[in-house]
Design a protein around this motif. Structure first.
Motif, PDB file in Angstrom:
ATOM      1  N   THR A   1       0.789  -1.232  -0.200  1.00  0.00           N
ATOM      2  CA  THR A   1       0.070  -0.050  -0.067  1.00  0.00           C
ATOM      3  C   THR A   1       0.845   1.280  -0.198  1.00  0.00           C
ATOM      4  O   THR A   1       0.119   2.362  -0.005  1.00  0.00           O
ATOM      5  N   LEU A   2       2.088   1.009  -0.162  1.00  0.00           N
ATOM      6  CA  LEU A   2       3.052   2.229  -0.027  1.00  0.00           C
ATOM      7  C   LEU A   2       3.696   2.489  -1.343  1.00  0.00           C
ATOM      8  O   LEU A   2       3.837   1.872  -2.099  1.00  0.00           O
ATOM      9  N   VAL A   3       3.806   3.703  -1.581  1.00  0.00           N
ATOM     10  CA  VAL A   3       4.157   4.381  -2.598  1.00  0.00           C
ATOM     11  C   VAL A   3       5.603   5.371  -2.529  1.00  0.00           C
ATOM     12  O   VAL A   3       5.413   6.167  -1.740  1.00  0.00           O
ATOM     13  N   LEU A   4       6.885   4.888  -2.885  1.00  0.00           N
ATOM     14  CA  LEU A   4       7.954   5.565  -2.643  1.00  0.00           C
ATOM     15  C   LEU A   4       8.449   6.756  -3.626  1.00  0.00           C
ATOM     16  O   LEU A   4       8.691   6.207  -4.893  1.00  0.00           O
ATOM     17  N   GLY A   5       8.360   7.924  -3.388  1.00  0.00           N
ATOM     18  CA  GLY A   5       8.434   8.869  -4.523  1.00  0.00           C
ATOM     19  C   GLY A   5      10.122   8.961  -4.423  1.00  0.00           C
ATOM     20  O   GLY A   5      10.667   9.405  -3.509  1.00  0.00           O
ATOM     21  N   ILE A   6      10.516   9.335  -5.736  1.00  0.00           N
ATOM     22  CA  ILE A   6      11.994   9.461  -5.752  1.00  0.00           C
ATOM     23  C   ILE A   6      12.250  10.797  -6.685  1.00  0.00           C
ATOM     24  O   ILE A   6      11.574  10.891  -7.875  1.00  0.00           O
ATOM     25  N   GLY A   7      13.236  11.870  -6.377  1.00  0.00           N
ATOM     26  CA  GLY A   7      13.481  12.772  -7.342  1.00  0.00           C
ATOM     27  C   GLY A   7      14.913  12.753  -7.115  1.00  0.00           C
ATOM     28  O   GLY A   7      15.738  12.386  -6.260  1.00  0.00           O
ATOM     29  N   CYS A   8      15.579  13.207  -8.301  1.00  0.00           N
ATOM     30  CA  CYS A   8      17.138  13.244  -8.510  1.00  0.00           C
ATOM     31  C   CYS A   8      17.635  14.240  -9.504  1.00  0.00           C
ATOM     32  O   CYS A   8      16.961  14.419 -10.237  1.00  0.00           O
ATOM     33  N   ASP A   9      18.729  14.582  -9.077  1.00  0.00           N
ATOM     34  CA  ASP A   9      19.733  15.371 -10.213  1.00  0.00           C
ATOM     35  C   ASP A   9      19.883  14.242 -11.213  1.00  0.00           C
ATOM     36  O   ASP A   9      20.070  13.275 -11.160  1.00  0.00           O
ATOM     37  N   ARG A  10      20.183  14.905 -12.507  1.00  0.00           N
ATOM     38  CA  ARG A  10      20.733  14.036 -13.794  1.00  0.00           C
ATOM     39  C   ARG A  10      21.951  13.302 -13.475  1.00  0.00           C
ATOM     40  O   ARG A  10      22.800  14.129 -13.014  1.00  0.00           O
ATOM     41  N   GLY A  11      21.896  12.264 -13.620  1.00  0.00           N
ATOM     42  CA  GLY A  11      23.217  11.258 -13.342  1.00  0.00           C
ATOM     43  C   GLY A  11      23.567  11.064 -11.992  1.00  0.00           C
ATOM     44  O   GLY A  11      24.649  10.629 -11.452  1.00  0.00           O
ATOM     45  N   ALA A  12      22.301  11.161 -11.090  1.00  0.00           N
ATOM     46  CA  ALA A  12      22.875  11.015  -9.575  1.00  0.00           C
ATOM     47  C   ALA A  12      23.291   9.413  -9.451  1.00  0.00           C
ATOM     48  O   ALA A  12      22.746   8.808 -10.104  1.00  0.00           O
TER      49      ALA A  12
END
Length: 617
Positions: A210-221
């Motif tokens: 039931t969990l959604v893990l959101g990810i953001g990152c720089d290009r090429g992280a």
């Protein structure tokens, strides 16, 4: 689940096989070559074919005696948790016996087959028989935290021991558990939770996705940075990785290795939303950012993606955490999350070379890519050659001459998140679609194309197929030159022909003539005659791998445009290439590498080319 393979040992089983395929909504038919025709794939070694399917993780439905499957597969049995379903079906359809993978789908598949055939599904797993479920393989959307306890709990239930049920929140998606006879007084327990808990010797932990893990990152992280942050965020919130349904991010990051590395580390899919969908979540963000908005078009990637994934009724459990180049957040939905219904996945484009046309010349990787594709793009004739492998898939047929349109269509479909196979004959990287794919990615000014996953599946090229049928003419240094000047100026082609002649290469000529081009083969012959004798052997291979296939041998001196067409590949020997007599009156052609000199042996003069009036040689 992978496409099932239905294995037939006799032609009498064909009727039952087709009814099973219809009942399952698709399957591939494998027939024992000495006895069965009109199937997708034929084989001559039963044990080898079964092993290939089994080790490839494909469900096996053998229309044969159960003992045959048991004896052939017994040496391969290792871990029941990773074994695919294996089902034996009586030739008359009366009995359907799930032998392996009962809780991996075999029991349910057996019941579907039985319903279609009017037979009996001989399900023998105790949990399925008593309670209709097997807790060691829970339904989709549920995962076990300590699977080693499943056997103990089921044994207790079957023995009548009291087992209690613990659920850490009110849920209406745990009906499968409520089929079991729970008793609040039990020492043994099944606990349904999204929390991370230390395993106990009396409790089976089951985790709802039931969990959604959101990810953001720089290009090429760095992927390792993203994985570490995801694990830290889950740990800090006390949440089990087993309850993560998917990793979510903005479509802009669909090609970022860091996002896919997190998904792979958790064993879940990655899904992507457009910026405007994430921007709609701004009122629910804990940490909106104008800086992020300027970069991406939304005020929060990690939190926005997590919330978009759990829907309006979901809530943010773990606000954004960040490292130098990565952000992470977690949200919870009130019910199980189906990742395939969220956003879209990263599109995949498989550039598939299918060889000259025959089944025997296709690689296993190419066939797997065709089976896995959602949509298939190619020249209609090439798609017809692999029709059994793409049955039921969406076809996009294009005529000859529309190569650019073909590739654009494949790239557009993949950019929509679909799994696409772009089909070429021979090897897709040799005078085919492969180079055009990357050319359009580079010059097409479409950022969505740049984010798709592209992989090439090699095929047997026309020159390889021709060489194998003729002997070994490519046994030493060789080159390939296309005589078509539609895309390459003739003066460039001339320079390459002269260089090949000067270097004494064996030369494979593609596109040797067409209706309007009759003189270029003559010119090529003249250039090559400057560097080698007219007696060198020339192989003419036409319609390779298809009906009407011919392979003939002539000499460079005797070569004329009337002997070839656009379906012919021409292999012109070097000065060292030789033609030797075959027992059937034809010739083998080969190009030695110098082993005779190394051995100190003399090679006799090659016999003259043998010709039979009116016969293909």
């Amino acid at each position: 689940m992978s496409v099932p393979g239905i294995v037939l040992l006799t032609a009498n089983a064909l009727g039952v096989a087709h009814r099973i395929r219809d009942a399952l909504g698709g399957a591939e038919l494998f027939g024992y070559a000495p006895r069965v025709e009109a199937v997708d794939v034929t084989f001559s070694d039963v044990e080898m074919q079964l092993a290939e399917l089994f080790e490839g993780g494909r469900p096996i439905i053998g229309i044969c005696a159960a003992g045959i499957l048991i004896r052939k597969l017994a040496p391969l049995l290792d871990d029941k948790r990773s074994e695919p379903p294996v089902i034996a079906v009586a030739e008359d359809g009366s009995s359907i016996v799930p032998l392996l993978g009962g809780h991996h789908g075999a029991n349910e598949m057996a019941r579907r087959i039985a319903a279609a055939l009017g037979g009996h599904a001989a399900v023998t797993t105790a949990g399925d028989l008593r309670f209709g479920i097997g807790i060691d393989e829970p339904p989709s959307g549920w995962r076990l935290g300590n699977p080693e306890m499943a056997k103990r709990i089921m044994a207790g239930l079957l023995a009548g021991e009291p087992v209690r049920l613990e659920i850490d929140a009110a849920r209406d998606d745990a009906d499968w558990l409520k089929r079991l006879p729970f008793d609040a007084r039990g020492q043994l327990a099944i606990r349904a939770t999204i929390k991370t808990e230390a395993p106990r010797g009396d409790t089976l932990l089951v985790h709802p996705a039931t969990l959604v893990l959101g990810i953001g990152c720089d290009r090429g992280a760095p992927p390792e940075e993203a994985i570490a942050l995801a694990r830290q965020t889950l740990s800090a919130a006390g949440l089990s990785p087993n309850s993560v349904a998917c990793v979510a991010s903005i479509a802009l990051k669909a090609g970022e290795p860091a996002v896919h590395a997190v998904a792979a580390s958790l064993g879940v899919p990655a899904r992507f939303f457009p910026a405007e969908r994430l921007e709609a979540e701004t009122p629910r963000l804990a940490n909106p950012s104008d800086v992020v908005f300027k970069e991406t078009g939304c005020h929060g990637v990690a939190e926005g993606a997590a919330l978009a994934g759990v829907g309006e009724a979901g809530r943010l459990l773990a606000p954004k955490r960040k490292t130098g180049r990565v952000t992470c957040a977690i949200a919870e939905a009130p019910r199980l999350v189906d990742p395939m219904q969220l956003g879209r996945g990263r599109g995949r484009l498989a550039i598939v070379g299918i060889g000259p046309g025959s089944t025997e010349s296709r690689t296993a990787g190419a066939e797997a890519a065709l089976r896995e594709a959602d949509e298939v793009v190619g020249y209609g004739l090439y798609l017809d050659l692999v029709a059994p492998l793409i049955a039921g898939k969406t076809r996009h047929d294009f005529p000859l001459g529309e190569e650019t349109e073909r590739v654009r269509k494949a790239l557009d479909l993949a950019a929509e998140g679909k799994h696409v196979a772009l089909v070429s004959s021979g090897d897709a990287g040799i005078y085919a679609m492969g180079a055009l794919v990357f050319e359009l990615i580079e010059t097409g000014a479409n950022p969505d194309w740049e984010r798709i996953e592209v992989r090439g599946l090699p095929g047997v090229s026309a020159m390889q197929a021709a060489a194998s049928l003729a002997g070994a003419p490519l046994g030493h240094d060789f080159c390939a030159i296309s005589l078509s000047d539609l895309l390459t100026p003739w003066d460039v082609i001339e320079r390459r022909l002269k260089a090949a002649a000067a270097g004494d290469f064996v030369v494979a000529l593609y596109n040797p003539v067409s209706q309007r081009r009759r003189d270029q083969l003559v010119k090529a012959k003249a250039f090559l005659l400057e560097g080698r004798p007219g007696s060198v052997p020339v192989v003419l291979a036409r319609n390779l791998g298809r009906e009407g296939e011919t392979v003939t041998v002539t000499t460079l001196e005797a070569l004329t445009p009337d002997q070839v067409d656009m379906l012919t590949v021409v292999l012109i020997g070097s000065s060292q290439s030789r033609a030797i007599a075959r027992p059937d009156g034809g010739q083998w052609v080969y190009t030695p590498r110098g082993y005779a000199a190394k051995r100190g042996a003399d090679i006799p003069d090659a016999p003259p080319l043998i010709r039979k009036e009116g016969a293909a040689q």
